[in-house]
Design a protein around this motif. Structure first.
Motif, PDB file in Angstrom:
ATOM      1  N   VAL A   1      27.334  47.278  51.608  1.00 20.10           N
ATOM      2  CA  VAL A   1      27.697  46.048  50.979  1.00 20.10           C
ATOM      3  C   VAL A   1      26.496  46.364  49.721  1.00 20.10           C
ATOM      4  CG1 VAL A   1      27.941  43.818  50.163  1.00 20.10           C
ATOM      5  CG2 VAL A   1      29.136  44.434  52.309  1.00 20.10           C
ATOM      6  N   LEU A   2      24.888  46.730  49.287  1.00 17.69           N
ATOM      7  CA  LEU A   2      24.761  46.544  48.371  1.00 17.69           C
ATOM      8  C   LEU A   2      24.959  47.815  47.424  1.00 17.69           C
ATOM      9  CD1 LEU A   2      21.718  45.534  47.321  1.00 17.69           C
ATOM     10  CD2 LEU A   2      20.499  46.881  48.831  1.00 17.69           C
ATOM     11  N   THR A   3      25.208  48.848  47.969  1.00 17.34           N
ATOM     12  CA  THR A   3      24.721  50.157  47.613  1.00 17.34           C
ATOM     13  C   THR A   3      26.175  49.675  46.238  1.00 17.34           C
ATOM     14  OG1 THR A   3      24.247  50.985  49.020  1.00 17.34           O
ATOM     15  CG2 THR A   3      25.587  52.323  47.420  1.00 17.34           C
TER      16      THR A   3
ATOM     17  N   GLN B   1      25.829  47.418  44.045  1.00 17.99           N
ATOM     18  CA  GLN B   1      24.361  48.299  42.590  1.00 17.99           C
ATOM     19  C   GLN B   1      25.665  49.231  41.814  1.00 17.99           C
ATOM     20  OE1 GLN B   1      21.639  49.830  46.075  1.00 17.99           O
ATOM     21  NE2 GLN B   1      20.667  48.629  45.282  1.00 17.99           N
ATOM     22  N   HIS B   2      26.357  49.220  42.241  1.00 17.19           N
ATOM     23  CA  HIS B   2      28.062  49.945  41.304  1.00 17.19           C
ATOM     24  C   HIS B   2      29.446  50.205  41.476  1.00 17.19           C
ATOM     25  CE1 HIS B   2      24.806  52.931  43.887  1.00 17.19           C
ATOM     26  NE2 HIS B   2      25.016  53.377  42.642  1.00 17.19           N
ATOM     27  N   PRO B   3      29.021  48.944  40.333  1.00 19.28           N
ATOM     28  CA  PRO B   3      30.527  48.242  39.739  1.00 19.28           C
ATOM     29  C   PRO B   3      31.559  48.926  39.816  1.00 19.28           C
ATOM     30  CG  PRO B   3      28.543  47.978  38.227  1.00 19.28           C
ATOM     31  CD  PRO B   3      27.658  48.525  39.614  1.00 19.28           C
ATOM     32  N   ASP B   4      31.261  49.791  38.465  1.00 21.05           N
ATOM     33  CA  ASP B   4      32.528  50.747  39.079  1.00 21.05           C
ATOM     34  C   ASP B   4      33.100  51.578  39.990  1.00 21.05           C
ATOM     35  OD1 ASP B   4      32.173  50.580  36.471  1.00 21.05           O
ATOM     36  OD2 ASP B   4      31.220  52.836  35.933  1.00 21.05           O
ATOM     37  N   GLN B   5      32.611  51.560  41.421  1.00 22.43           N
ATOM     38  CA  GLN B   5      32.681  52.181  42.745  1.00 22.43           C
ATOM     39  C   GLN B   5      33.962  51.137  42.695  1.00 22.43           C
ATOM     40  OE1 GLN B   5      33.135  55.457  43.451  1.00 22.43           O
ATOM     41  NE2 GLN B   5      31.809  56.387  41.966  1.00 22.43           N
ATOM     42  N   LEU B   6      33.024  50.088  43.037  1.00 20.14           N
ATOM     43  CA  LEU B   6      33.115  48.740  43.435  1.00 20.14           C
ATOM     44  C   LEU B   6      34.803  48.298  43.287  1.00 20.14           C
ATOM     45  CD1 LEU B   6      32.752  46.572  45.587  1.00 20.14           C
ATOM     46  CD2 LEU B   6      31.632  45.148  42.954  1.00 20.14           C
ATOM     47  N   ALA B   7      34.739  48.331  41.704  1.00 15.53           N
ATOM     48  CA  ALA B   7      36.098  47.760  41.195  1.00 15.53           C
ATOM     49  C   ALA B   7      37.119  49.016  41.786  1.00 15.53           C
ATOM     50  CB  ALA B   7      35.839  47.726  39.574  1.00 15.53           C
ATOM     51  N   ALA B   8      36.838  50.036  41.335  1.00 11.53           N
ATOM     52  CA  ALA B   8      37.683  51.099  42.236  1.00 11.53           C
ATOM     53  C   ALA B   8      38.667  51.123  43.411  1.00 11.53           C
ATOM     54  CB  ALA B   8      36.880  52.364  41.979  1.00 11.53           C
TER      55      ALA B   8
ATOM     56  N   SER C   1      40.411  47.954  43.589  1.00 10.74           N
ATOM     57  CA  SER C   1      41.877  48.608  43.436  1.00 10.74           C
ATOM     58  C   SER C   1      42.303  49.309  44.270  1.00 10.74           C
ATOM     59  CB  SER C   1      42.396  48.907  42.068  1.00 10.74           C
ATOM     60  OG  SER C   1      41.204  50.039  41.627  1.00 10.74           O
ATOM     61  N   ASP C   2      42.163  49.886  44.927  1.00  5.45           N
ATOM     62  CA  ASP C   2      42.298  50.690  45.722  1.00  5.45           C
ATOM     63  C   ASP C   2      41.917  51.439  46.665  1.00  5.45           C
ATOM     64  OD1 ASP C   2      43.813  53.234  46.522  1.00  5.45           O
ATOM     65  OD2 ASP C   2      43.104  54.521  44.766  1.00  5.45           O
ATOM     66  N   PRO C   3      42.322  50.385  48.254  1.00  5.99           N
ATOM     67  CA  PRO C   3      41.479  50.723  49.304  1.00  5.99           C
ATOM     68  C   PRO C   3      41.994  51.961  50.048  1.00  5.99           C
ATOM     69  CG  PRO C   3      42.490  48.309  48.844  1.00  5.99           C
ATOM     70  CD  PRO C   3      43.319  49.450  47.916  1.00  5.99           C
ATOM     71  N   ALA C   4      42.663  52.723  49.891  1.00  3.78           N
ATOM     72  CA  ALA C   4      42.899  54.265  50.537  1.00  3.78           C
ATOM     73  C   ALA C   4      41.484  54.880  49.658  1.00  3.78           C
ATOM     74  CB  ALA C   4      44.217  54.948  49.487  1.00  3.78           C
ATOM     75  N   LEU C   5      40.859  54.485  48.728  1.00  7.10           N
ATOM     76  CA  LEU C   5      39.224  55.125  48.602  1.00  7.10           C
ATOM     77  C   LEU C   5      38.854  55.240  49.358  1.00  7.10           C
ATOM     78  CD1 LEU C   5      39.383  54.617  44.536  1.00  7.10           C
ATOM     79  CD2 LEU C   5      39.861  56.657  46.081  1.00  7.10           C
ATOM     80  N   LEU C   6      38.625  53.911  51.244  1.00  6.44           N
ATOM     81  CA  LEU C   6      37.209  53.523  51.414  1.00  6.44           C
ATOM     82  C   LEU C   6      37.108  54.435  52.116  1.00  6.44           C
ATOM     83  CD1 LEU C   6      38.369  49.816  52.333  1.00  6.44           C
ATOM     84  CD2 LEU C   6      36.491  50.304  52.249  1.00  6.44           C
TER      85      LEU C   6
ATOM     86  N   ARG D   1      38.960  39.358  50.501  1.00  3.96           N
ATOM     87  CA  ARG D   1      38.898  37.889  51.063  1.00  3.96           C
ATOM     88  C   ARG D   1      37.111  37.359  49.582  1.00  3.96           C
ATOM     89  NH1 ARG D   1      41.115  35.806  56.703  1.00  3.96           N
ATOM     90  NH2 ARG D   1      42.603  37.522  57.369  1.00  3.96           N
ATOM     91  N   ILE D   2      36.262  37.529  49.798  1.00  5.04           N
ATOM     92  CA  ILE D   2      35.769  37.462  48.447  1.00  5.04           C
ATOM     93  C   ILE D   2      35.130  38.423  47.668  1.00  5.04           C
ATOM     94  CG2 ILE D   2      32.963  36.283  49.008  1.00  5.04           C
ATOM     95  CD1 ILE D   2      33.239  37.039  51.483  1.00  5.04           C
ATOM     96  N   PRO D   3      35.991  37.823  46.567  1.00  4.14           N
ATOM     97  CA  PRO D   3      36.379  38.848  45.625  1.00  4.14           C
ATOM     98  C   PRO D   3      35.010  38.589  44.541  1.00  4.14           C
ATOM     99  CG  PRO D   3      37.615  37.337  45.111  1.00  4.14           C
ATOM    100  CD  PRO D   3      37.394  37.379  46.933  1.00  4.14           C
ATOM    101  N   GLY D   4      34.521  37.985  44.463  1.00  2.86           N
ATOM    102  CA  GLY D   4      33.180  37.952  43.767  1.00  2.86           C
ATOM    103  C   GLY D   4      32.325  37.965  44.221  1.00  2.86           C
ATOM    104  N   LEU D   5      32.013  38.463  45.588  1.00  7.51           N
ATOM    105  CA  LEU D   5      30.921  38.891  46.045  1.00  7.51           C
ATOM    106  C   LEU D   5      29.555  39.352  45.315  1.00  7.51           C
ATOM    107  CD1 LEU D   5      29.678  38.052  48.710  1.00  7.51           C
ATOM    108  CD2 LEU D   5      30.232  40.925  49.569  1.00  7.51           C
ATOM    109  N   ALA D   6      28.685  38.642  45.051  1.00  9.94           N
ATOM    110  CA  ALA D   6      27.000  39.389  44.296  1.00  9.94           C
ATOM    111  C   ALA D   6      26.227  39.254  45.007  1.00  9.94           C
ATOM    112  CB  ALA D   6      27.646  38.380  42.978  1.00  9.94           C
ATOM    113  N   LEU D   7      25.619  39.464  44.507  1.00 11.42           N
ATOM    114  CA  LEU D   7      23.565  39.315  45.479  1.00 11.42           C
ATOM    115  C   LEU D   7      22.982  38.241  44.798  1.00 11.42           C
ATOM    116  CD1 LEU D   7      21.957  42.530  44.670  1.00 11.42           C
ATOM    117  CD2 LEU D   7      22.058  41.332  46.331  1.00 11.42           C
TER     118      LEU D   7
END
Length: 404
Positions: free
Chosen positions: A253-255, A258-265, A268-273, A371-377
């Motif tokens: 989760v921390l990583t 720290q990588h918002p572009d990867q987080l956004a990707a 938007s596409d859980p198939a990347l998990l 379930r927590i779309p705005g999760l942040a540190l």
């Protein structure tokens, strides 16, 4: 004679610089050479293997035994009471294979897939509770509220731990895995031993369809394992199934944060998990080294001959950042082509619970992000507290909040 009186001039890499930047220390060691005889914090010594090719080969080399009877010096590893020590991490050869076969059916991909609905339900409930704590208090600890709890719920289901005992089971496991005092670990281990012995007795009288009942049947009806092996195997499943998963969830989760572009990707596409999970296992797995090995004969590793009976530490964390194997290894890249990490082992000791670990991690990240779309540190990164040793590098807490 003790290791620190016979070998006074060995390098000691696990000091302040290491605690501040483990990967930086391993980068330096890899550049200096593939194998280093080092002093450990307890005064013992070991041979530290740092390069990916040597670590991969060492994990599969059956001359490097996990059985402590082959140790004659140096670090011997985590000490357990004899009744809990007869487990897969201390056995080689036929004994290892015998115990592995007994439990392997519970961790086949097909069986693990059947566990998914329960894991999804548990993860969803925990995520909702985490969100409620954040809403009430402005922040919450993701480790205590989610990452540490989910794996224990899964193990409790595997063992069919009665609901009345689950709180004590979880509390003891958490105390062992995240100790605050020196006596926490031995006291928690003793408590878990008693709980498992009692649980075995209860399940003998009322067997079910759970994993523990199957192990008891193998013990009582087929005489395929001893009583100590039975309880030791249950303890190992608890330990291995809880510790690493909790740390990969929190560190993962921390990583991602720290990588918002990867987080956004991935949002938007859980198939990347699945790719995210594999890269998290390589990039940030908590285990710095694999379980210690002891050569049964002199073994050449990276051009260095390690004598029989010495302690060998195969450095997983260093291997995973080796530029000779991985392109731009320090970069978190879920799309990288080379996903052949060593986080789950290699060879005969490959992680038995790998399918379950992958499923838990995938469900955990998917659930949290959905379930927590705005999760942040909730704190600055330099305010995070890590528990770091030559064995592990993991978050003690992960304070989170929400934005938007």
């Amino acid at each position: 004679m003790t290791a620190h009186t016979t070998l006074p001039d060995l390098p000691q890499p696990f000091g302040d610089a290491y605690r501040a930047d483990p990967h930086g220390v391993f980068t330096s060691l890899r550049a200096q050479g593939p194998v280093h005889q080092v002093a450990l914090p307890d005064g013992s010594h070991a041979w530290l293997v740092t390069r990916e090719a040597d670590v991969r080969a060492g994990l599969a080399d059956q001359r490097l035994s996990v059985d402590k009877k082959h140790a004659n010096t140096g670090y011997r590893g985590f000490s357990l009471p004899p009744a809990l020590d007869a487990n897969l991490l201390n056995l080689d050869g036929e004994d290892h294979l015998r115990l592995r076969r007994l439990v392997s059916k519970a961790f086949t991909p097909r069986h693990v897939t059947g566990l998914r609905p329960r894991i999804e339900a548990a993860a969803g409930d925990l995520a909702d509770r985490l969100a409620a704590r954040i809403a009430a208090d402005g922040r919450a600890d993701l480790v205590a509220s989610f990452a540490a709890v989910l794996p224990l719920m899964v193990i409790s289901d595997l063992f069919a731990v009665p609901e009345a005992d689950r709180a004590a089971f979880s509390a003891l496991a958490d105390r062992m895995l995240a100790p605050r005092r020196a006596q926490d670990v031995p006291e928690a281990v003793a408590g878990l031993h008693r709980l498992l012995v009692d649980l075995v007795a209860v399940r003998r009288g009322a067997p079910g369809e759970d994993l523990l009942s199957a192990l008891i049947a193998a013990r009582d009806e087929e005489d395929r394992l001893s009583e100590d092996e039975l309880v030791s195997l249950a303890f190992l499943i608890l330990l291995a199934g809880s510790e690493n998963t909790r740390h990969v969830i929190s560190g993962g989760v921390l990583t991602l944060l720290q990588h918002p572009d990867q987080l956004a990707a991935v949002r938007s596409d859980p198939a990347l998990l699945p790719g995210v999970v594999e890269e998290l296992l390589r990039h940030g797995h908590p285990n710095q080294t694999a379980i210690r090995r002891f050569p049964t004969e002199p073994v050449e590793i990276g051009g260095v001959t390690v004598p029989a009976g010495e302690t060998v530490l195969l450095c997983l964390s260093s291997a995973h950042r080796d530029a000779a194997r991985y392109e731009d290894p320090d970069r978190f890249d879920p799309g990288r082509a080379d996903t052949g990490h060593l986080a789950l082992g290699n060879g005969v000791h490959y992680c038995l619970g790998a399918p379950l670990a992958r499923l838990e991690l995938t469900v955990a990240f998917e659930t949290l992000l959905r379930r927590i779309p705005g999760l942040a540190l909730a704190v600055q990164e330099d305010g995070l507290v890590w528990d770091t040793s030559f064995r592990s590098h993991a978050l003690r807490e992960l304070p989170v909040t929400t934005t938007g």
